[in-house]
Design a protein around this motif. Structure first.
Motif, PDB file in Angstrom:
ATOM      1  N   LEU A  74    -103.861 -38.183  37.221  1.00  0.00           N
ATOM      2  CA  LEU A  74    -103.582 -37.174  38.515  1.00  0.00           C
ATOM      3  C   LEU A  74    -104.523 -37.634  39.570  1.00  0.00           C
ATOM      4  O   LEU A  74    -105.153 -36.783  40.608  1.00  0.00           O
ATOM      5  CB  LEU A  74    -104.344 -35.824  38.076  1.00  0.00           C
ATOM      6  N   TYR A  76    -103.751 -38.711  42.383  1.00  0.00           N
ATOM      7  CA  TYR A  76    -103.029 -38.197  43.770  1.00  0.00           C
ATOM      8  C   TYR A  76    -103.688 -36.799  44.103  1.00  0.00           C
ATOM      9  O   TYR A  76    -103.681 -36.468  45.063  1.00  0.00           O
ATOM     10  CB  TYR A  76    -101.653 -38.137  43.737  1.00  0.00           C
ATOM     11  N   LEU A  77    -104.378 -36.027  43.119  1.00  0.00           N
ATOM     12  CA  LEU A  77    -105.046 -35.001  43.316  1.00  0.00           C
ATOM     13  C   LEU A  77    -106.438 -35.023  43.756  1.00  0.00           C
ATOM     14  O   LEU A  77    -107.131 -33.978  43.945  1.00  0.00           O
ATOM     15  CB  LEU A  77    -104.772 -34.038  42.041  1.00  0.00           C
ATOM     16  N   ILE A  80    -107.921 -32.780  46.905  1.00  0.00           N
ATOM     17  CA  ILE A  80    -107.911 -31.372  46.543  1.00  0.00           C
ATOM     18  C   ILE A  80    -109.117 -31.111  45.600  1.00  0.00           C
ATOM     19  O   ILE A  80    -109.713 -30.368  45.647  1.00  0.00           O
ATOM     20  CB  ILE A  80    -106.528 -30.851  46.054  1.00  0.00           C
TER      21      ILE A  80
END
Length: 197
Positions: A74, A76-77, A80
């Motif tokens: 993950l 790419y998160l 956030i």
């Protein structure tokens, strides 16, 4: 840069504070730099708040990335997730200052919660990942990068306090002389580039 001994650690810290200063070299965090640098006491308070948040954000986001995001695919998160960590830290700082330093809390005003969206704080967490720093390097980069931010904002506040009593042409008073001063300080900090190889 691999921090393995005291000399390389010292050079790494000097590099974070002077050579790669977030305000004058990378141009991150200019909003609080221009907004909170009218008084030295306020600038120092903001600098210390940013130092705490950047240091702790570097620590927490290292573990969030390496123990949670990367193993689960993950990554790419990360932006956030890092913003969520930073927002939590800023809330903690805001509650602490409101309770124990009410005058400074009032003086910082809207700029204290805006640490959450301060691009310097997010940038340090992302740079720790892209530069592949280990845990120690990440925390040092966060703390000493923030101390460079503090140095810049306090120096600017000192100059602005002095400018209040100076004879400045009418067209340059206020924000124009502040931008000119910031530009000259940035040029001065460029002299540190190449100091640490």
């Amino acid at each position: 840069m691999n921090v393995t001994d005291f000399t390389s650690m010292l050079l790494f810290m000097v590099n974070c504070v002077l050579c790669n200063n977030y305000i004058f070299s990378r141009f991150y965090g200019c909003c609080p730099f221009l907004g909170v640098s009218s008084k030295v006491e306020t600038a120092l308070g903001m600098g210390m708040a940013v130092t705490f948040v950047m240091g702790m954000a570097s620590l927490f986001t290292y573990f969030v990335y390496h123990l949670l995001l990367a193993p689960l695919g993950l990554a790419y998160l990360q932006t956030i997730a890092f913003i969520a960590v930073i927002a939590g830290l800023v809330q903690f700082v805001e509650m602490f200052m409101k309770k124990s330093m009410a005058a400074l809390y009032g003086a910082l005003g809207i700029y204290l919660p805006l640490i959450t969206t301060n691009c310097a704080v997010l940038a340090v967490t992302l740079l720790n990942i892209t530069e592949e720093y280990n845990l120690l390097e990440s925390v040092l980069n966060g703390v000493f990068g923030a101390l460079g931010f503090t140095l810049a904002i306090v120096l600017m506040a000192g100059v602005r306090e002095r400018l209040e009593t100076s004879d400045i042409p009418e067209g340059f008073k206020g924000f124009p002389i502040t931008l000119i001063t910031a530009g000259l300080m940035s040029v001065a900090f460029m002299g540190f580039s190449g100091l640490v190889g």
